[in-house]
Enzyme design. Structure first.
Site, PDB file in Angstrom:
ATOM      1  N   CYS A 305       0.793  -1.234   0.000  1.00 48.95           N
ATOM      2  CA  CYS A 305       0.000   0.000   0.000  1.00 48.95           C
ATOM      3  C   CYS A 305       0.821   1.277   0.000  1.00 48.95           C
ATOM      4  O   CYS A 305       0.290   2.342  -0.343  1.00 48.95           O
ATOM      5  CB  CYS A 305      -0.926   0.008   1.221  1.00 48.95           C
ATOM      6  SG  CYS A 305      -0.039   0.081   2.790  1.00 48.95           S
ATOM      7  N   ALA A 306       2.090   1.244   0.419  1.00 48.21           N
ATOM      8  CA  ALA A 306       2.851   2.493   0.565  1.00 48.21           C
ATOM      9  C   ALA A 306       2.999   3.198  -0.791  1.00 48.21           C
ATOM     10  O   ALA A 306       3.163   2.535  -1.815  1.00 48.21           O
ATOM     11  CB  ALA A 306       4.226   2.183   1.154  1.00 48.21           C
ATOM     12  N   PRO A 307       2.897   4.552  -0.798  1.00 47.74           N
ATOM     13  CA  PRO A 307       2.744   5.506   0.307  1.00 47.74           C
ATOM     14  C   PRO A 307       1.302   5.856   0.662  1.00 47.74           C
ATOM     15  O   PRO A 307       1.082   6.820   1.390  1.00 47.74           O
ATOM     16  CB  PRO A 307       3.467   6.735  -0.221  1.00 47.74           C
ATOM     17  CG  PRO A 307       3.231   6.696  -1.689  1.00 47.74           C
ATOM     18  CD  PRO A 307       3.191   5.240  -2.075  1.00 47.74           C
ATOM     19  N   GLY A 308       0.316   5.145   0.133  1.00 43.27           N
ATOM     20  CA  GLY A 308      -1.068   5.351   0.540  1.00 43.27           C
ATOM     21  C   GLY A 308      -1.947   6.061  -0.460  1.00 43.27           C
ATOM     22  O   GLY A 308      -3.116   6.335  -0.155  1.00 43.27           O
ATOM     23  N   LYS A 310      -3.151   4.935  -3.460  1.00 40.64           N
ATOM     24  CA  LYS A 310      -4.207   4.037  -3.940  1.00 40.64           C
ATOM     25  C   LYS A 310      -5.165   3.664  -2.804  1.00 40.64           C
ATOM     26  O   LYS A 310      -6.378   3.529  -3.024  1.00 40.64           O
ATOM     27  CB  LYS A 310      -3.590   2.778  -4.548  1.00 40.64           C
ATOM     28  CG  LYS A 310      -2.694   3.037  -5.749  1.00 40.64           C
ATOM     29  CD  LYS A 310      -2.130   1.742  -6.297  1.00 40.64           C
ATOM     30  CE  LYS A 310      -1.200   2.001  -7.463  1.00 40.64           C
ATOM     31  NZ  LYS A 310       0.020   2.743  -7.053  1.00 40.64           N
ATOM     32  N   ASP A 328       1.881  -3.475   4.178  1.00 41.84           N
ATOM     33  CA  ASP A 328       3.162  -3.277   3.523  1.00 41.84           C
ATOM     34  C   ASP A 328       4.236  -3.931   4.375  1.00 41.84           C
ATOM     35  O   ASP A 328       4.166  -3.916   5.614  1.00 41.84           O
ATOM     36  CB  ASP A 328       3.476  -1.789   3.335  1.00 41.84           C
ATOM     37  CG  ASP A 328       4.508  -1.550   2.243  1.00 41.84           C
ATOM     38  OD1 ASP A 328       4.101  -1.306   1.092  1.00 41.84           O
ATOM     39  OD2 ASP A 328       5.708  -1.641   2.549  1.00 41.84           O
ATOM     40  N   ASP A 380      -0.093  -3.994  -6.086  1.00 45.32           N
ATOM     41  CA  ASP A 380       0.862  -3.154  -6.823  1.00 45.32           C
ATOM     42  C   ASP A 380       2.241  -3.687  -6.478  1.00 45.32           C
ATOM     43  O   ASP A 380       2.891  -3.229  -5.542  1.00 45.32           O
ATOM     44  CB  ASP A 380       0.704  -1.689  -6.414  1.00 45.32           C
ATOM     45  CG  ASP A 380       1.582  -0.765  -7.248  1.00 45.32           C
ATOM     46  OD1 ASP A 380       2.223  -1.249  -8.198  1.00 45.32           O
ATOM     47  OD2 ASP A 380       1.642   0.442  -6.934  1.00 45.32           O
ATOM     48  N   CYS A 437       4.820  -0.973 -12.291  1.00 47.82           N
ATOM     49  CA  CYS A 437       5.318   0.198 -13.020  1.00 47.82           C
ATOM     50  C   CYS A 437       6.520  -0.208 -13.870  1.00 47.82           C
ATOM     51  O   CYS A 437       7.510   0.532 -13.960  1.00 47.82           O
ATOM     52  CB  CYS A 437       5.686   1.323 -12.061  1.00 47.82           C
ATOM     53  SG  CYS A 437       6.869   0.867 -10.789  1.00 47.82           S
TER      54      CYS A 437
END
Length: 573
Positions: A305-308, A310, A328, A380, A437
Site C-alpha cells: 500500500c505504501a505511500p497510501g 491508492k 506493507d 501493486d 510500473c
C-alpha cells in the site's frame, strides 16, 4: 545643358557653403550659355539677402539641402546603380552560403549513403572517449545522433539500402551501441527494450523505441487527485487558480484528476493540501483503482500500500464504508501511509506490517473465520521500475538480468498469495488487480500467465477504454490468448508513467491438484532407484499378499524398496 557657375564679388559678405562643403564668403551666380545670369535662391524661396538674418550653421544646413536637391539626374542614377550593385553583391554572398548549406545537406542526405564504421574506427572512438589519462573526452553526440538516424533508415528498408557484405546483426549491434552512448543506457537494458519495441518495417512510422527513449528524458506532468471526502473538483480547482496555479482537468477518463502546468506557490504546501483536499499522485496510479472498482461495504486488501495514494482513493470510492486492510512489508514506509490517511480523512482503513507472501498463512483464522476472505485485492507489486525512468534515471544502468528475474520470482509468490486471500463466493467481488510500473514482459505477461496455470482464475476486462493490449506472444514464448484483455501504458503514447494492469476473476477457492504434486515429487526421484517407475507402487499394493507369502524373507533390495514405498505412501495420502 548643365549650367556654368562662376564666383563674382559682392558688396556684402555672405556666408555660403561651397561644393566641397566648406564655408566661403561671397555669392554664386549661374551663367547660362546665352550669357544671362540669375541670382540663386534657396529651397524656401528666400534670396541670399534674407539668409544674413540666420546663424552661420543654419545657413550651412540650408545650403547643404539645396545642393543635394540640385544634383543632376545622372548623379542620382549613378547612386541608384551603385546601391543596386551593392545589393546584388550581398545577395550573391547570401546565395553562395545557401548553396553551400544546401550542398552540405544534400551530401549528408543523398550523396553519401550510410556506411558502417570499421572496427578500427570504433576502437579508436573507444580509446579517445574513455582512455585519456587526465580527463575522458565526452563522445560527439551530434555524430552519434546522425549515425542513429542513418542506421534506422537502412534498417527500415534493409534489402535496398544495406551495404554489401554486411549483415543485419552488425547494423543492430552498432545501433544498440550508439543508443547506449547517446541516451546513457546499459547494454542489457537496451537489448530488453529493443525486444519490447521492435524496429518497424519499410515505409512505416518511426520506431517507438526512439520515442520511448526520448520521452524518458522529459518529466511527466504533475497531477493531483481531488479528495471527494472533503471537497469537489470544481471548488478545489477554483481555490488553486486563485492562488496562482495553472491547471486543467486530467482527462475525460478521470473525474477527480487535475494536471498542473505551473504554479506560483509550492503545490505540496498549500493550505488545501495540508487540509487534505487533494493528493499528489501520478496519472497512471489512478488506473489500477479504477480497474478494481471497489464497492461500498466491501472488504478490500491493498497488499503493497505504501505511500497510501491508492488506499486513500479506494476509501474515497467506498465513501469511508466497509473495511480496507492496508498492508506493507516495510515498516518505515508505513509512516507515510498513516500520515496521508489521517490528512485525507480516511476512517475505514486498518494498517498492518506483514510479508505479503505469508499473509494467508500467518493469519488464516482472521482471514477466513473472522473476515470470511476479501472481496477484492489490489496488488501493486514491487518491480524493476523500467516504466518510471524519468523519475529515477539510475534505472538506466543499475539493472541486470538477475534483478529482473528476482523481481519476477517475488511477483509470482505475491500474486498467488493475493489470489488465495480472495473469497470466490463473494456476492459482489472475487476480483484481483495486478499492476506494476514496469514494461518488462518477464514481470508482467509472464507472471499473469503463471497465475492462470496455478490457480482457478481467469482474466476479465479492466474497464479502461485506452491503453495497449498485452502480449500474447513474445519472442519464442506463447501466452494465454486472454492476455489481450490486459493493458499496457507507455510514456510516449499516453504521457504518463509506464504501467501494466491485469484483472482476474476467481471462480473457485480450491487449489488445483496439479499444484500439490510439484511440492512432493522433486525429493522422491533422488531416493528411489531409476529402475522404479511411477505405476509400480500401485501394482505392488495389489500383489502385496502374494509377495509376502511366496518370498520369505524378502531380499535386501526389496526391503529398501518397501521401506521407500512406505515413506511415500503417507505423503500421497
Amino acid at each position: 545643358a548643365p549650367a556654368k557657375a562662376k564666383k563674382i564679388p559682392s558688396k556684402g559678405k555672405n556666408v555660403e557653403l561651397s561644393s566641397d562643403g566648406e564655408v566661403e564668403e561671397g555669392s554664386w551666380e549661374m551663367e547660362d550659355e546665352d550669357g544671362s545670369s540669375e541670382e540663386m535662391v534657396d529651397d524656401y524661396g528666400a534670396s541670399s539677402s534674407e539668409e544674413e538674418e540666420l546663424l552661420p550653421i543654419e545657413k550651412a544646413a540650408l545650403k547643404q539641402k539645396s545642393d543635394r536637391e540640385g544634383f543632376s539626374e545622372d548623379d542620382s542614377e549613378e547612386e541608384e546603380e551603385e546601391a543596386e550593385a551593392v545589393e546584388e553583391a550581398s545577395r550573391q554572398k547570401m546565395g553562395q552560403k545557401e548553396d553551400e548549406s544546401s550542398d552540405l545537406q544534400l551530401n549528408l542526405d543523398i550523396d553519401e549513403q550510410f556506411k558502417l564504421p570499421s572496427n578500427e574506427q570504433i576502437e579508436r572512438e573507444d580509446i579517445l572517449f574513455t582512455c585519456d589519462i587526465y580527463k575522458p573526452y565526452p563522445p560527439d553526440l551530434h555524430i552519434i545522433h546522425q549515425r542513429i538516424k542513418g542506421n534506422m533508415e537502412v534498417l527500415q528498408d534493409f534489402v535496398v539500402k544495406r551495404e554489401e557484405g554486411r549483415t543485419r546483426q552488425e547494423y543492430l549491434a552498432l545501433l544498440r551501441r550508439d543508443m547506449a552512448a547517446y541516451y546513457s543506457y546499459s547494454d542489457f537494458l537496451l537489448m530488453k527494450l529493443m525486444d519490447v519495441f521492435p524496429l518497424p518495417e519499410a515505409g512505416s512510422c518511426p520506431t517507438p523505441l526512439i520515442n520511448f527513449l526520448e520521452a524518458n528524458e522529459v518529466p511527466r506532468p504533475v497531477t493531483i487527485r481531488t479528495n471527494t471526502l472533503k471537497t469537489r473538483r470544481r471548488d478545489l480547482a477554483q481555490a488553486l487558480i486563485n492562488r496562482g496555479v495553472n491547471l486543467d482537468p486530467l482527462g475525460k477518463w478521470s473525474k477527480t484528476g487535475l494536471v498542473v502546468y505551473d504554479s506560483s506557490v509550492p503545490i505540496g504546501a498549500t493550505p488545501e493540501y495540508l487540509a487534505g483536499h487533494y493528493m499528489l499522485q501520478g496519472a497512471s496510479s489512478l488506473l489500477p483503482v479504477m480497474a478494481l472498482a471497489p464497492q461500498e461495504n466491501e472488504r478490500i486488501l491493498d497488499m503493497c500500500c505504501a505511500p497510501g495514494g491508492k488506499t486513500s482513493y479506494i476509501a474515497q470510492l467506498m465513501k469511508n464504508t466497509g473495511m480496507i486492510l492496508a498492508n506493507d512489508s516495510n515498516a518505515e514506509r508505513l509512516r507515510s501511509v498513516v500520515g496521508n490517511l489521517h490528512r485525507l480523512g480516511v476512517t475505514n482503513a486498518v494498517v498492518s506490517n506483514c510479508d505479503g507472501r505469508q499473509f494467508p498463512k500467518v493469519c488464516p483464522c482472521l482471514l477466513w473465520h473472522v473476515l470470511g476472505g476479501f472481496d477484492r485485492v489490489l496488488l501493486d507489486a514491487p518491480c524493476s521500475g523500467t516504466g518510471v525512468i524519468s523519475k529515477d534515471p539510475a534505472v538506466k544502468t543499475n539493472k541486470d538480468e538477475k534483478d529482473i528475474l528476482r523481481c519476477a520470482h517475488l511477483q509470482k509468490e505475491l500474486i498467488l498469495s493475493a489470489i488465495d486471500s480472495v473469497n470466490a463466493a463473494s456476492e459482489t467481488g472475487g476480483y484481483i488487480v495486478y499492476c506494476t510500473c514496469s514494461i518488462m514482459v518477464e514481470e508482467n505477461e509472464w507472471v499473469v500467465d503463471y497465475a492462470l496455470k496455478k490457480r482457478n482464475v481467469r482474466l476479465v476486462a479492466t474497464g479502461l477504454d485506452f491503453g495497449k493490449e498485452g502480449f500474447t506472444r513474445f519472442k519464442d514464448r506463447r501466452f494465454h490468448p486472454s492476455l489481450k484483455s490486459t493493458r499496457r501504458f507507455y510514456p510516449h503514447t499516453h504521457n504518463m508513467d509506464g504501467f501494466f494492469i491485469a484483472k482476474f476473476k476467481k471462480f473457485s477457492n480450491a487449489i488445483p491438484q496439479a499444484q500439490k504434486e510439484p511440492t512432493v515429487e522433486p525429493a522422491a526421484p533422488s531416493a528411489v532407484p531409476d529402475t522404479i517407475t511411477e505405476p509400480q507402487p500401485k501394482k505392488k499394493k495389489l500383489e502385496g499378499s502374494k509377495v509376502d507369502k511366496e518370498q520369505k524373507p524378502p531380499q535386501p533390495a526389496l526391503k529398501k524398496r518397501h521401506s521407500l514405498q512406505a515413506q511415500r505412501r503417507p505423503l500421497k495420502a
